[in-house]
Write an enzyme that holds these catalytic residues in place. Structure first.
Site: not given
Ligand code: ADP
Ligand code: MG
Length: 497
Positions: A192, A194-195, A200, A314
């Site tokens: 769902i 990708k960071g 995720v 961040d």
């Molecule tokens: N609990 C969640 N429910 C739905 N979408 C999520 C959730 N956690 C993350 N995401 C999606 O995944 C993306 C990346 O998550 P994040 O935790 O910011 O990872 P990263 O550390 O790779 O940036 C988010 O921008 C969001 O779109």
């Molecule tokens: Mg992130």
């Protein structure tokens, strides 16, 4: 035919030399054997002479020179005339050549096989040792993580106290054993998000939807830090993403670090703002709840089971998620820092990861942020939050009572809600898509540019409050920026209004 043989060293009746009588069908022999001369320290040949026993035994011994011996030997036999063996001088190859003698055509294969087998054995042994070490290291990582949770840095309470699933104030997540069980019971469905530091997934756990963040193997520190932050006492809050479990899975060379949280189907605030336009009240709710989350993070709660102040480092619309009720929650704590108030120190995560350049405060860009001052980190968060408020305000209708609203089934009429801006990232109009540090520095620090605030925003609420608040959040001077609590109260007042 010989009847007597010359004998020496092997004479009947213990004589030193002389003759021996041959039995029927036997032969005279002369044998040489390599012996060490104790006087000279040299290996020398020693000869012996005598009569062979009759029959097969004697016959075989006479062939003795045909097979290699560990101690070099040779033999020669005769039966042509009496004492015929006296003239015989058999000779062996001296020791120096024993090895080359051994390496005959037949032995070469055996030798090659032995060398290969030893090499294979050595390689397997090395591999086993490497695997064993890796496993031990992984076990150690796990142990370290789980034991570090027992000895939380703050409050020093035992793990049960802050791992129970209650919202009354303990640290978030389930008891450790349950956490490890959950990780094993996850059924992954699809990605769902990708960071930069992980992927995720939407997953199911006992029929419930959960989000599972899988960290890239090399980014162990982000997983460790994020897990630690979620485990902080009193971290659980309605505007902080709900943490469920953390685990390390892996065998041999492959390791997966997981973080399990509540699944929020609306996704990030970034996705949300891209897909819908907001009623003013919905925008206020987003702003208020996000400010509440940051405020909770920034606030230290005193007491033995108190909560340390935490700065996010961040903040951006992709790291804020939207709940079904329209509230925001703060997520992605891979970079967060905590403030150790008793020793007045900022605990900086040992992590090479840096924040998102587009959202970096001017003092981060010109590297003047004082890393020993916790206030400085909070102020940098507020700068980034100012940009998020701008993103929300752009997607919010400006209600103008003088105009009539256009609705989908009544499209000929003039709009009541003035047009809404398209979704854009902050600084979309002055930096490239993936701006460099230098690009951001030139705009934010050198030219002191900030996102554009349209004049009509100042005419009506809630845009006017949004405009005022965001410009006070992104002030050049960090000390002039609004604290999260102030922002939260400002939006709270508007919501009550
Ligand atoms: N609990 C969640 N429910 C739905 N979408 C999520 C959730 N956690 C993350 N995401 C999606 O995944 C993306 C990346 O998550 P994040 O935790 O910011 O990872 P990263 O550390 O790779 O940036 C988010 O921008 C969001 O779109
Ligand atoms: Mg992130």
């Amino acid at each position: 035919m010989a009847a007597t043989c010359y004998c020496q060293n092997h004479c009947p009746d213990g004589q030193l030399n002389g003759t021996c009588n041959l039995q029927p069908f036997s032969q005279c022999y002369a044998a040489a054997e390599e012996v060490l001369n104790p006087d000279t320290g040299q290996l020398e040949p020693e000869w012996s002479y005598g009569c062979m026993p009759p029959g097969e035994q004697g016959f075989m011994q006479c062939k003795g020179h045909l097979v290699p011996h560990l101690i070099p030997k040779s033999i020669a036999c005769c039966h042509s005339s009496d004492l015929c063996n006296k003239e015989l001088r058999p000779m062996f190859r001296p020791t120096s050549s024993t090895w080359s003698q051994l390496i005959t055509a037949e032995n070469v294969h055996l030798l090659a096989f032995l060398i290969c087998a030893s090499l294979c054995f050595a390689v397997i042994l090395v591999l086993l040792i490497v695997c064993h070490r890796r496993l031990k290291q992984q076990e150690k990582n796990c142990e370290h993580y789980y034991s570090s949770r027992k000895h939380s840095w703050f409050g020093g309470s035992d793990s049960l106290d802050y791992t129970t699933e209650d919202s009354s104030g303990s640290g978030s997540g389930l008891p450790l054993l349950v956490q490890r069980t959950i990780a094993k019971q996850l059924v992954m469905i699809h990605t769902i998000g990708k960071g930069r530091y992980g992927e995720v997934w939407l997953a199911k756990w006992r029929g419930e939807k959960v989000a599972v963040k899988i960290f890239f193997t090399l980014d162990e520190q982000s997983w460790f830090r994020e897990t630690e932050i979620y485990q902080t006492i009193l971290m659980r809050h309605e505007n902080i993403l709900g943490f469920i479990a953390a685990d390390i899975k892996g065998t041999g060379s492959w390791t997966q670090m997981l973080l399990v949280t509540d699944y929020l189907e609306y996704g990030s605030l970034y996705d949300y703002l891209n897909s819908i336009v907001l009623e003013p009240r919905a925008a206020l709710q987003l702003a208020y709840s996000a400010a509440s989350g940051i405020c909770h993070l920034h606030t230290e709660i005193h007491g033995t089971k108190g909560k340390p102040a935490i700065a996010h480092r961040d903040i951006k619309s992709k790291n804020i998620l939207v709940k079904r009720n329209g509230d925001c929650v703060i997520a992605d704590f891979g970079l967060a820092v905590r403030y150790l108030s008793d020793i007045n120190q900022v605990d900086i995560a040992p992590n090479t990861r840096v924040g998102t350049r587009r959202y970096m405060a001017p003092e981060v860009l010109d590297e003047t942020l004082n890393k020993r001052s916790f206030e400085a980190f909070k102020q940098a968060d507020m700068y980034s939050f100012g940009l998020v408020l701008w993103e929300i305000a752009r997607r919010t209708y400006i209600l103008d009572k003088r105009e009539v609203c256009r609705s989908s089934d009544d499209s000929d009429k003039a709009p009541l809600c003035s047009s809404v801006e398209t979704y854009q990232l902050p600084y979309y109009d002055c930096v490239p898509k993936d701006p460099s540090f230098e690009d951001m520095h030139a705009v934010v620090v050198a030219k002191r540019i900030r996102p554009d605030i349209p004049q009509n925003w100042y005419k009506l609420e809630p845009h006017s409050t949004f405009a005022q608040t965001m410009s006070e959040c992104w002030a050049m001077n960090p000390t002039a920026r609004l604290p999260a609590l102030r922002v939260k109260k400002t939006f709270s007042k508007l919501l009550d209004w």
